[in-house]
Design an enzyme around this catalytic site. Structure first.
Site, PDB file in Angstrom:
ATOM      1  N   GLU A  24      48.467  46.010  28.724  1.00  0.00           N
ATOM      2  CA  GLU A  24      47.095  45.504  28.921  1.00  0.00           C
ATOM      3  C   GLU A  24      46.439  46.157  30.140  1.00  0.00           C
ATOM      4  O   GLU A  24      45.972  45.470  31.044  1.00  0.00           O
ATOM      5  CB  GLU A  24      47.124  43.975  29.132  1.00  0.00           C
ATOM      6  CG  GLU A  24      47.738  43.179  28.012  1.00  0.00           C
ATOM      7  CD  GLU A  24      47.893  41.688  28.356  1.00  0.00           C
ATOM      8  OE1 GLU A  24      47.713  41.300  29.540  1.00  0.00           O
ATOM      9  OE2 GLU A  24      48.204  40.920  27.434  1.00  0.00           O
ATOM     10  N   PRO A  25      46.385  47.483  30.194  1.00  0.00           N
ATOM     11  CA  PRO A  25      45.779  48.112  31.368  1.00  0.00           C
ATOM     12  C   PRO A  25      44.257  47.943  31.384  1.00  0.00           C
ATOM     13  O   PRO A  25      43.609  48.040  30.338  1.00  0.00           O
ATOM     14  CB  PRO A  25      46.145  49.593  31.211  1.00  0.00           C
ATOM     15  CG  PRO A  25      46.264  49.782  29.735  1.00  0.00           C
ATOM     16  CD  PRO A  25      46.790  48.487  29.185  1.00  0.00           C
ATOM     17  N   GLY A  26      43.732  47.689  32.533  1.00  0.00           N
ATOM     18  CA  GLY A  26      42.277  47.616  32.692  1.00  0.00           C
ATOM     19  C   GLY A  26      41.841  48.679  33.674  1.00  0.00           C
ATOM     20  O   GLY A  26      41.401  49.776  33.303  1.00  0.00           O
ATOM     21  N   GLY A  80      47.900  45.933  35.144  1.00  0.00           N
ATOM     22  CA  GLY A  80      48.119  45.860  36.581  1.00  0.00           C
ATOM     23  C   GLY A  80      48.452  47.146  37.301  1.00  0.00           C
ATOM     24  O   GLY A  80      48.548  47.153  38.525  1.00  0.00           O
ATOM     25  N   TYR A  83      35.911  46.718  37.430  1.00  0.00           N
ATOM     26  CA  TYR A  83      35.494  45.533  38.190  1.00  0.00           C
ATOM     27  C   TYR A  83      34.280  45.840  39.062  1.00  0.00           C
ATOM     28  O   TYR A  83      34.115  45.292  40.138  1.00  0.00           O
ATOM     29  CB  TYR A  83      36.669  44.972  39.018  1.00  0.00           C
ATOM     30  CG  TYR A  83      37.880  44.694  38.147  1.00  0.00           C
ATOM     31  CD1 TYR A  83      37.886  43.585  37.300  1.00  0.00           C
ATOM     32  CD2 TYR A  83      38.977  45.552  38.105  1.00  0.00           C
ATOM     33  CE1 TYR A  83      38.972  43.338  36.450  1.00  0.00           C
ATOM     34  CE2 TYR A  83      40.051  45.317  37.261  1.00  0.00           C
ATOM     35  CZ  TYR A  83      40.042  44.208  36.439  1.00  0.00           C
ATOM     36  OH  TYR A  83      41.097  43.973  35.597  1.00  0.00           O
ATOM     37  N   CYS A  88      21.093  39.157  51.578  1.00  0.00           N
ATOM     38  CA  CYS A  88      21.135  38.347  52.786  1.00  0.00           C
ATOM     39  C   CYS A  88      22.470  37.640  52.958  1.00  0.00           C
ATOM     40  O   CYS A  88      22.583  36.423  52.779  1.00  0.00           O
ATOM     41  CB  CYS A  88      19.982  37.349  52.777  1.00  0.00           C
ATOM     42  SG  CYS A  88      18.413  38.201  52.695  1.00  0.00           S
ATOM     43  N   GLU A  89      23.489  38.408  53.251  1.00  0.00           N
ATOM     44  CA  GLU A  89      24.835  37.918  53.521  1.00  0.00           C
ATOM     45  C   GLU A  89      25.470  38.916  54.465  1.00  0.00           C
ATOM     46  O   GLU A  89      25.380  40.127  54.226  1.00  0.00           O
ATOM     47  CB  GLU A  89      25.711  37.902  52.253  1.00  0.00           C
ATOM     48  CG  GLU A  89      25.288  36.988  51.141  1.00  0.00           C
ATOM     49  CD  GLU A  89      25.716  35.546  51.350  1.00  0.00           C
ATOM     50  OE1 GLU A  89      26.554  35.276  52.250  1.00  0.00           O
ATOM     51  OE2 GLU A  89      25.192  34.694  50.622  1.00  0.00           O
TER      52      GLU A  89
END
Ligand SMILES: *Cc1c(COP(=O)(O)O)cnc(C)c1O
Length: 427
Positions: free
Chosen positions: A278-280, A244, A381, A353-354
């Site tokens: 638990e670093p991401g 986190g 991510y 198309c959004e």
């Protein structure tokens, strides 16, 4: 303070480089959109984290979901990393990348029977159990296999991580972990189960956290639980403080690894426990950029409004980098070969198309059609959340190492996107 000291993406002679390779060379060689990672920045981030923990009994488990590339997992494994996984798929990836199963912790609220069996077969270090019913299921799956499942309970310390609600996980009212109040009683149940072995306590309170206090508040609560369990004859061998730690996307000032590690370790003085992290995001976020090309400039009409909207329509979209659309996240966007002259303010958008398909709002850029842009801080991510929405092939991933560059994931082929589909024959 940045979480990676090596700034791998710098301007040299007026052009943006990844280490010693011009990003324009990457685009010429592999085309766009693509993700570009710096090996030096990945190594540096991991080593900075390690440095803060020198001489302590610890394990850094990279959170695979931040970037599950085999090449990156393999690199971290070679540096001694463990892994935090959240699915059987991630387990298979870590094993395929040469990760050590005895350094894997398995988090997630929905572990299936099959995933439990695969993890028990692999001999992972620990299951981070997130509910009472999961505990019962794990006990019975382990019993069927004649194995003992090592566990931590993921406790929910009910602290506010002060981050985006979608990435805050430590508050009472979310789906993660077991309520702090019921944890002690659940540990007693677990300790009595024949095929469960209590190893640790786990907590993970959210993502992109830029202050120390939520981590320390959570750890205080965890330690009070550990002390209480001790009085019940349940001894805890490891404390998993989760991941986190945030990174700098714009002007955030997350704690440096050393500062974070020091603060955590200070609370553990005199305790004979192993600490797990638990670093991401912090290990990969600033080690990658997404490279994209401007397809069209669409200039707003001055008569339309007092502030006309100009659009830079680029060849990357929300399917390639979802964070802006999903969290309204900010990523710095810069020209790979900045031009002199007048800049305009653009909405940087993709072809999907959004209306939510944007990469950045109100960006001051001096660009022409065909120019390259680098979307920064895209290592975490980014590719891991990419999809095939609008039948768009997922981007290539390129690793840069000094003056070398190579593909670590080839660009998908359009025909592969529907290769599994079946048109029923007429009857
Ligand atoms: C996502 C996740 C992480 C990693 O979070 P970052 O913010 O990327 O460090 C760690 N542990 C668990 C259980 C997670 O779900």
């Amino acid at each position: 303070m940045k979480t990676t000291d090596v700034n791998a993406f710098t301007l040299k002679n007026g052009a943006l480089f990844a280490e010693n390779v011009p990003l324009s060379t990457i685009a010429d060689t592999y085309h766009t959109p693509c993700y570009v990672y710096s090996k030096a920045a990945l190594i540096d981030a991991f080593q900075q984290f390690q440095l803060g923990l020198l001489g302590t009994n610890h394990l850094i488990c990279f959170a695979v979901k931040a970037n599950p590339s085999l090449a990156i997992l393999n690199l971290f494994a070679s540096l001694g990393a463990g892994f935090d996984i959240v699915s059987g798929g991630e387990l298979a990836r870590v094993l395929a990348a040469g990760g050590n199963p005895q350094k894997i912790v398995f988090s997630g609220v929905g572990k299936s029977h099959e995933e439990m069996r695969a993890a028990l077969n692999a001999g992972i270090l620990c299951f981070n159990v997130e509910s009472e019913n999961e505990l019962h299921r794990l006990n019975s799956v382990a019993a069927e296999m004649g194995k003992i499942a090592p566990i931590s309970l993921r406790v929910n310390p009910n602290v506010d991580a002060k981050t985006h609600p979608y990435i805050s996980t430590g508050l009472k009212n979310n789906k993660f972990g077991v309520a702090f109040e019921s944890a002690a009683q659940l540990y007693e149940q677990a300790a009595a189960m024949p095929n469960i072995a209590v190893h640790g306590v786990d907590c993970h309170i959210g993502s992109q956290i830029t202050e120390l206090s939520p981590f320390l508040d959570a750890l205080d609560r965890v330690l009070s639980l550990v002390d209480h369990l001790e009085t019940k004859g349940i001894s805890i061998a490891h404390i998993d403080v989760g991941g986190g730690i945030g990174i700098t996307y714009a002007d955030e000032t997350p704690p440096a690894f050393a500062e974070y590690a020091k603060a955590i370790m200070q609370k553990l003085v005199g305790r004979n426990v192993k600490v797990m992290f638990e670093p991401g995001r912090a290990l990969v976020g600033n080690a990658g950029v997404m490279l994209t090309k401007v397809e069209y400039l669409k200039m707003g009409n001055l008569d339309d409004a007092d502030k006309p909207k100009h659009f830079a329509i680029v060849d990357a979209a929300m399917n390639d980098l979802m964070r802006p659309a999903l969290y309204d996240a900010y990523h710095e966007i810069v020209a790979v070969e900045p031009r002199d002259g007048e800049a305009h303010t653009y909405e940087v958008v993709g072809p999907v198309c959004e209306s939510g398909d944007f990469l950045g709002h109100d960006r001051l850029l001096n660009i022409q059609e065909g120019d390259l842009l680098a979307v920064k801080s895209a290592g975490a991510y980014g590719m891991s959340m990419a999809s095939n929405y609008n039948t768009r092939a997922r981007a290539a991933e390129i690793m840069v190492d000094g003056d070398q560059h190579y593909v670590i994931r080839a660009r998908e082929k359009i025909e592969d996107l529907f290769a599994l589909e079946i048109v029923p024959s007429p009857r």
